[in-house]
Design a protein around this motif. Structure first.
Motif, PDB file in Angstrom:
ATOM      1  N   ALA A 144      46.124  35.522  35.956  1.00  0.00           N
ATOM      2  CA  ALA A 144      45.822  37.066  35.649  1.00  0.00           C
ATOM      3  C   ALA A 144      44.229  36.938  35.054  1.00  0.00           C
ATOM      4  O   ALA A 144      43.411  37.728  34.994  1.00  0.00           O
ATOM      5  N   VAL A 145      43.891  35.750  34.581  1.00  0.00           N
ATOM      6  CA  VAL A 145      42.694  35.596  34.146  1.00  0.00           C
ATOM      7  C   VAL A 145      41.304  34.913  34.783  1.00  0.00           C
ATOM      8  O   VAL A 145      40.397  34.920  34.696  1.00  0.00           O
ATOM      9  N   CYS A 146      41.977  34.262  36.066  1.00  0.00           N
ATOM     10  CA  CYS A 146      41.132  33.689  36.742  1.00  0.00           C
ATOM     11  C   CYS A 146      39.941  34.389  37.332  1.00  0.00           C
ATOM     12  O   CYS A 146      38.776  33.449  37.686  1.00  0.00           O
ATOM     13  N   GLY A 147      40.042  35.486  37.632  1.00  0.00           N
ATOM     14  CA  GLY A 147      39.088  36.396  38.312  1.00  0.00           C
ATOM     15  C   GLY A 147      37.957  36.816  37.391  1.00  0.00           C
ATOM     16  O   GLY A 147      37.247  37.541  37.483  1.00  0.00           O
ATOM     17  N   ARG A 148      37.950  36.147  35.788  1.00  0.00           N
ATOM     18  CA  ARG A 148      36.941  36.794  34.847  1.00  0.00           C
ATOM     19  C   ARG A 148      37.160  38.261  34.809  1.00  0.00           C
ATOM     20  O   ARG A 148      36.192  39.165  34.754  1.00  0.00           O
ATOM     21  N   PRO A 149      38.580  38.837  34.405  1.00  0.00           N
ATOM     22  CA  PRO A 149      38.603  40.114  34.321  1.00  0.00           C
ATOM     23  C   PRO A 149      37.899  40.964  33.027  1.00  0.00           C
ATOM     24  O   PRO A 149      37.705  40.434  31.947  1.00  0.00           O
ATOM     25  N   LYS A 150      37.272  42.259  33.298  1.00  0.00           N
ATOM     26  CA  LYS A 150      36.795  42.690  32.243  1.00  0.00           C
ATOM     27  C   LYS A 150      37.919  43.480  31.431  1.00  0.00           C
ATOM     28  O   LYS A 150      38.013  43.747  30.014  1.00  0.00           O
ATOM     29  N   LEU A 151      38.840  43.679  32.196  1.00  0.00           N
ATOM     30  CA  LEU A 151      40.272  44.466  31.558  1.00  0.00           C
ATOM     31  C   LEU A 151      41.549  43.659  32.087  1.00  0.00           C
ATOM     32  O   LEU A 151      41.568  43.536  33.229  1.00  0.00           O
ATOM     33  N   LEU A 152      42.297  43.285  31.085  1.00  0.00           N
ATOM     34  CA  LEU A 152      43.562  42.443  31.459  1.00  0.00           C
ATOM     35  C   LEU A 152      44.678  43.354  30.991  1.00  0.00           C
ATOM     36  O   LEU A 152      44.821  43.931  29.713  1.00  0.00           O
TER      37      LEU A 152
END
Length: 297
Positions: A144-152
């Motif tokens: 979930a976080v590996c893509g460097r999301p702005k919104l999780l």
């Protein structure tokens, strides 16, 4: 869309046959916050998240993600997602899953950054299918976080985790928010929302029934909880003004009170051997219970 809003539902209604899942709901996700969305089963939490993710469409009203349709590829590349029901290839190792998902994003975290942030280094070389339930949730968090999301978006992320793994995820979530990410969290663990949330929204029957910071939510319930070691009879204390309920476990009285100061003074005056007195204001769990019971009534 306002400058500080990342996602928004505006007057959204969604029906499934005769069931109204959402009833004119407004919901905003703001920059740099952890928003906890709470509600009993069937309140509309999953439907609201599905609309923001573009997994379903509203019958009325609108949904937006980064100012665009939730179906926009550019918008979707800025989010991370961890849902309750996840099916991943069991034979792939965790590192292979992370590399695959990272490849979907324009500026992902490095593999090492992902492992460090999610505390999953010891799982990296293990096949996903060989992990325990809690370890699978940890691996899903890494994806979930590996893509460097702005919104999780995190839907019940710590279900199945042990205490240590849950604490590690809490630390990671705080680190993400401190780094500028925004998070939408749905959880049945009220203490999780109380510990992490900048803002809380409570849903019931498809509508928002309360919203605010944890402190603001606590102020909606005027009761406090008093505990003490006392020989006073439960029936006597229950009859005092300002007392809502009284229970006893061994020598311990547990009292809910709308006027805790007056009740404490009377306890001290009535029981000269009273000990272990503790007064605690209502927590988010009590607020949640009272609000949802009022709607159900």
């Amino acid at each position: 869309m306002k400058q500080n809003l990342l996602a928004q539902l505006s007057r959204v209604t969604k029906r499934y046959g005769s069931v109204v899942a959402l009833d004119g709901l407004d919901l905003e996700v703001r920059t740099g916050e952890l928003l906890a969305v709470l509600g009993p089963n069937g309140a509309g939490k999953t439907t609201a998240i599905s609309l923001l993710l573009g997994l379903t469409r509203p019958d009325a009203g609108s949904a937006s993600l980064f100012g665009h349709s939730p179906h926009s590829i550019d918008a979707r590349r800025q989010i991370g997602l961890m849902m309750q029901e996840v099916a991943l290839a069991p034979d792939l190792r965790v590192r292979e899953h992370v590399h695959l998902v990272s490849s979907y994003y324009p500026t992902p975290l490095t593999f090492e950054e992902t492992l460090e942030l999610t505390r999953t280094r010891e799982l990296a070389n293990r096949p996903y299918g060989k992990l325990s339930g809690g370890q699978k949730r940890q691996a899903q968090f890494a994806l979930a976080v590996c893509g460097r999301p702005k919104l999780l978006f995190l839907d019940e992320p710590t279900v199945g985790m042990d205490v240590q793994a849950r604490a590690a995820m809490w630390a990671s979530l705080r680190q993400l928010v401190d780094g500028g990410a925004s998070i939408v969290l749905t959880t049945h663990y009220i203490e999780e929302a109380e510990a992490l949330a900048d803002r809380v929204v409570v849903l019931a029957k498809g509508r928002e029934i309360a919203a605010g910071t944890v402190s603001e939510m606590r102020s909606l319930v005027v009761r406090s909880r008093i505990t003490c070691s006392s020989v006073l009879p439960v029936e006597e204390v229950a009859a005092w003004p300002g007392v809502g309920s009284v229970t006893r476990a061994a020598q311990k009285l547990s009292i809910t009170a709308t006027n805790p100061e007056a009740v404490v003074r009377r306890l001290l005056a009535t029981d000269e051997v009273l000990e272990e007195l503790e007064v605690r204001r209502a927590g988010l769990a009590e607020v949640f219970t009272e609000l949802t019971q009022e709607v159900a009534a």
